[in-house]
Design an enzyme around this catalytic site. Structure first.
Site, PDB file in Angstrom:
ATOM      1  N   LYS A 211     -11.205 -43.517   2.435  1.00 44.50           N
ATOM      2  CA  LYS A 211      -9.945 -42.950   2.921  1.00 44.50           C
ATOM      3  C   LYS A 211     -10.111 -42.463   4.362  1.00 44.50           C
ATOM      4  O   LYS A 211      -9.320 -42.781   5.231  1.00 44.50           O
ATOM      5  CB  LYS A 211      -9.533 -41.794   2.000  1.00 44.50           C
ATOM      6  N   GLU A 217     -22.243 -41.615   3.402  1.00 39.31           N
ATOM      7  CA  GLU A 217     -22.862 -42.542   2.446  1.00 39.31           C
ATOM      8  C   GLU A 217     -22.263 -43.944   2.608  1.00 39.31           C
ATOM      9  O   GLU A 217     -22.973 -44.951   2.641  1.00 39.31           O
ATOM     10  CB  GLU A 217     -22.622 -42.072   0.998  1.00 39.31           C
ATOM     11  N   GLY A 272      -7.933 -38.854  -2.662  1.00 38.69           N
ATOM     12  CA  GLY A 272      -8.986 -39.826  -2.992  1.00 38.69           C
ATOM     13  C   GLY A 272      -9.086 -40.088  -4.488  1.00 38.69           C
ATOM     14  O   GLY A 272      -9.159 -41.237  -4.940  1.00 38.69           O
ATOM     15  N   ARG A 273      -9.065 -39.034  -5.278  1.00 38.72           N
ATOM     16  CA  ARG A 273      -9.228 -39.199  -6.730  1.00 38.72           C
ATOM     17  C   ARG A 273      -7.958 -39.686  -7.417  1.00 38.72           C
ATOM     18  O   ARG A 273      -7.937 -39.862  -8.632  1.00 38.72           O
ATOM     19  CB  ARG A 273      -9.732 -37.895  -7.346  1.00 38.72           C
ATOM     20  N   GLU A 358     -12.757 -32.090  -9.705  1.00 40.13           N
ATOM     21  CA  GLU A 358     -12.531 -31.915  -8.270  1.00 40.13           C
ATOM     22  C   GLU A 358     -11.130 -31.324  -8.035  1.00 40.13           C
ATOM     23  O   GLU A 358     -10.902 -30.626  -7.057  1.00 40.13           O
ATOM     24  CB  GLU A 358     -12.701 -33.239  -7.514  1.00 40.13           C
ATOM     25  N   HIS A 389     -24.810 -40.353 -32.297  1.00 42.74           N
ATOM     26  CA  HIS A 389     -26.244 -40.358 -32.603  1.00 42.74           C
ATOM     27  C   HIS A 389     -27.030 -39.545 -31.586  1.00 42.74           C
ATOM     28  O   HIS A 389     -28.245 -39.724 -31.459  1.00 42.74           O
ATOM     29  CB  HIS A 389     -26.757 -41.800 -32.674  1.00 42.74           C
ATOM     30  N   LYS A 513     -22.261 -31.287   2.572  1.00 44.39           N
ATOM     31  CA  LYS A 513     -22.259 -32.362   3.579  1.00 44.39           C
ATOM     32  C   LYS A 513     -22.801 -31.834   4.907  1.00 44.39           C
ATOM     33  O   LYS A 513     -23.616 -32.467   5.563  1.00 44.39           O
ATOM     34  CB  LYS A 513     -20.831 -32.862   3.825  1.00 44.39           C
TER      35      LYS A 513
HETATM   36  O1  LIG Z   1     -12.696 -42.171   0.633  1.00 40.81           O
HETATM   37  P1  LIG Z   1     -13.567 -41.265   1.436  1.00 40.81           P
HETATM   38  O2  LIG Z   1     -12.863 -40.650   2.602  1.00 40.81           O
HETATM   39  O3  LIG Z   1     -14.820 -41.994   1.881  1.00 40.81           O
HETATM   40  O4  LIG Z   1     -14.007 -40.073   0.524  1.00 40.81           O
HETATM   41  C1  LIG Z   1     -14.795 -40.268  -0.609  1.00 40.81           C
HETATM   42  C2  LIG Z   1     -14.908 -39.007  -1.434  1.00 40.81           C
HETATM   43  O5  LIG Z   1     -15.692 -38.059  -0.757  1.00 40.81           O
HETATM   44  C3  LIG Z   1     -15.243 -36.756  -0.494  1.00 40.81           C
HETATM   45  O6  LIG Z   1     -16.334 -35.966  -0.217  1.00 40.81           O
HETATM   46  C4  LIG Z   1     -14.400 -36.135  -1.577  1.00 40.81           C
HETATM   47  O7  LIG Z   1     -15.116 -35.206  -2.349  1.00 40.81           O
HETATM   48  C5  LIG Z   1     -13.777 -37.107  -2.520  1.00 40.81           C
HETATM   49  O8  LIG Z   1     -12.535 -36.604  -2.921  1.00 40.81           O
HETATM   50  C6  LIG Z   1     -13.586 -38.461  -1.887  1.00 40.81           C
HETATM   51  O9  LIG Z   1     -12.988 -39.325  -2.828  1.00 40.81           O
END
Ligand SMILES: O=P(O)(O)OC[C@H]1O[C@H](O)[C@H](O)[C@@H](O)[C@@H]1O
Length: 550
Positions: A211, A217, A272-273, A358, A389, A513
């Site tokens: 996004k 990462e 994002g979620r 989140e 199990h 971060k």
């Molecule tokens: O889609 P991006 O901007 O790469 O973000 C990826 C993810 O990382 C962030 O740290 C948030 O905690 C998430 O809500 C998000 O979905």
């Protein structure tokens, strides 16, 4: 009183009434509730779309439900719902609209943000995605050397990974089996290594999903993926045929070196979620095809419409949200298990963890004051039969109350052989047996009647009274998946609204971060990081020594 004029949640008469009611019900067992009402098994059920929801095995009476609905009314859950659907900026800490529901709105709908109808843009992107997905699936879109694309790798993390990765698993039987579709999220190089080691770069398409397009990462993995591609194909021009981006940030996409003609856009009003039904779903769309993807969106919409219009008594997301509040706030439950009886739902709970934890893992109310009540639960679980199990022991006989959702299907997936389909009744017999055992248990008298020696009676007794929701559908289709996800999205919404928290920000992920960025030079160069605490300093030194760097 809150700054926004609301009485603090735990001081409202509705809250107090629920706390009192909880005391009154303390000695009531589900066995009593079922004995008192022979119609409970059919009466305490609801339907939405293709989903049959049984909530009879909950520690509730008509009075409980009435009091919970009063709490929802007092906290104006439906008012906030309407504000969300209309595009009001209900994400207060980021001053953003929350409009994932616009992602599945029909073409002719009008939903405005800052006076602009967003629906045409949603459909324009969907159409572009469909066109691209068709071209990849048909072989018309080829790699740089003219070879057909056989592998699709989505690189993203959090909301840019969990949704498509989960849905790809769920809908595997609807996918084009000739395509290899993989998901890389972890900055551990092993993830990308395992995803690419047996693939031909000339046949591989990378979808870079982010996004913000600043997530370290994802950018790190995308950079390594580009190197892997260029090491084999040797020509910068290859990037245009092997990399596409899914993002809200065109500038950063261009900076990374992906032509914005190969970018599929979404918007800051999609969290994002809450994004896998946006452009973030491109890998899924390539796998299942645009028609199936649109069926999934239709499924989401069925539950959106239901949530928007169903009266409180019949509103399933409202009910499920309130039941969670009943246990979390009035029974001290700390967690919530989601237990699907479908192998294809193996990543479903991991997806819900981000969606729920989140969103509602907050301890500050919308007015900036600390909450004085429990908020989001720990969400956990894996496919049910395997869990039986392993950890079900604790759910049945442990000291913790763990409300659980059981999700199952009447039909096995169509492509199974007749022989494998025959196993389905056994799977579902387990499904029904578990909620029965959890609710009704086994009394000491019943154990004794089996001739169990007295010293073992207590050990073999099941208290029961463990609450569950059963969600049953005929079969696992793209539409049913959309319905399930929308159901949980809106359940999470309801809870956040009652708790008066902002379910749509995620400030809690920021600190780690920032610190990672600060610590990295200490690992690589042994740099002195000012203000590093003694524990972390010693750990960094140990790490460097183990890597032979000191
Ligand atoms: O889609 P991006 O901007 O790469 O973000 C990826 C993810 O990382 C962030 O740290 C948030 O905690 C998430 O809500 C998000 O979905």
């Amino acid at each position: 009183m809150n700054a926004d004029g609301r009485t603090r949640l735990n001081q409202t008469p509705e809250w107090t009434a629920l706390a009192k009611h909880r005391e009154e019900l303390a000695d009531t067992h589900l066995r009593d509730l079922f004995a008192a009402d022979p119609a409970r098994g059919t009466g305490y059920t609801l339907r939405v779309g293709d989903l049959y929801i049984d909530y009879s095995k909950h520690l509730v009476t008509d009075e409980t439900l009435r009091l919970l609905r009063e709490l929802a009314a007092a906290t104006d859950v439906f008012g906030l719902r309407d504000a969300m659907f209309c595009g009001e900026k209900i994400n207060v800490t980021e001053n953003r609209a929350v409009l994932h529901t616009a992602l599945r709105a029909p073409r002719d709908a009008v939903i405005e943000v800052d006076g602009e109808n967003v629906v045409p843009a949603v459909h324009a992107v969907l159409d572009r995605m469909s066109d691209f997905a068709d071209r990849v699936r048909s072989g018309e879109w080829t790699g740089h050397t003219g070879k057909r694309i056989k592998n699709v790798i989505n690189i993203g993390i959090g909301g840019s990974d969990l949704g498509p990765a989960m849905a790809y698993e769920v809908l595997r039987s609807f996918t084009d089996r000739a395509l290899t579709v993989r998901f890389v999220s972890n900055v551990d190089g092993a993830d990308l290594h395992e995803a690419t080691r047996d693939l031909d770069p000339a046949e591989t398409l990378f979808i870079i999903a982010s996004k913000t397009f600043t997530t370290i990462e994802t950018i790190t993995n995308a950079t390594s993926a580009r190197q892997w591609l260029l090491a084999a194909l040797g020509d910068e021009a290859a990037v245009a045929k092997h990399f596409v981006a899914l993002s809200t940030n065109a500038e950063k996409v261009a900076e990374f070196g992906i032509d914005t003609a190969n970018m599929f856009e979404f918007w800051d009003w999609v969290g994002g979620r809450y994004s896998y039904d946006s452009a973030i779903g491109l890998s899924l769309m390539i796998a299942i095809g645009p028609d199936r993807f649109r069926e999934m969106l239709d499924g989401f919409r069925i539950v959106d419409d239901h949530f928007r219009t169903a009266p409180a008594e019949a509103n399933v997301p409202l009910l499920l949200g309130l039941l969670g509040i009943w246990y979390g706030n009035f029974h001290d439950a700390q967690s919530h298990a989601v237990l699907p009886y479908s192998h294809y739902l193996s990543k479903f709970t991991a997806y819900l963890q981000q969606l729920d934890m989140e969103s509602n893992g907050k301890s500050v109310a919308r007015d900036g004051r600390p909450v004085e009540w429990q908020t989001g639960p720990v969400v956990w679980g894996t496919p049910g039969t395997n869990g039986q199990h392993a950890y079900y022991q604790l759910i049945h006989q442990g000291t913790k109350l763990i409300p659980a959702d059981f999700i199952g299907f009447a039909e096995p997936v169509a492509e199974l052989s007749e022989e494998l389909k025959a196993q389905h009744d056994l799977l579902m017999a387990n499904f029904f047996a578990q909620t029965q055992a959890l609710a009704f248990g086994k009394t000491a008298e019943e154990v004794r009647a089996e001739g169990v020696p007295e010293e073992l009676v207590a050990h073999k007794t099941f208290q029961g009274n463990r609450p569950t929701t059963t969600i049953l559908a005929r079969e696992l289709t793209p539409s049913v998946l959309g319905q399930l996800i929308a159901l949980y999205e809106h359940k999470v919404f309801v809870q956040g609204a009652v708790w008066n928290i902002d379910s749509f920000d995620q400030w809690g992920v920021e600190l780690g971060k920032v610190l990672a960025k600060r610590v990295e030079p200490a690992l690589t160069e042994g740099a002195d990081v000012p203000g590093l605490d003694a524990s972390t300093k010693a750990l960094v030194a140990a790490y460097r020594e183990l890597r032979g760097r000191s």
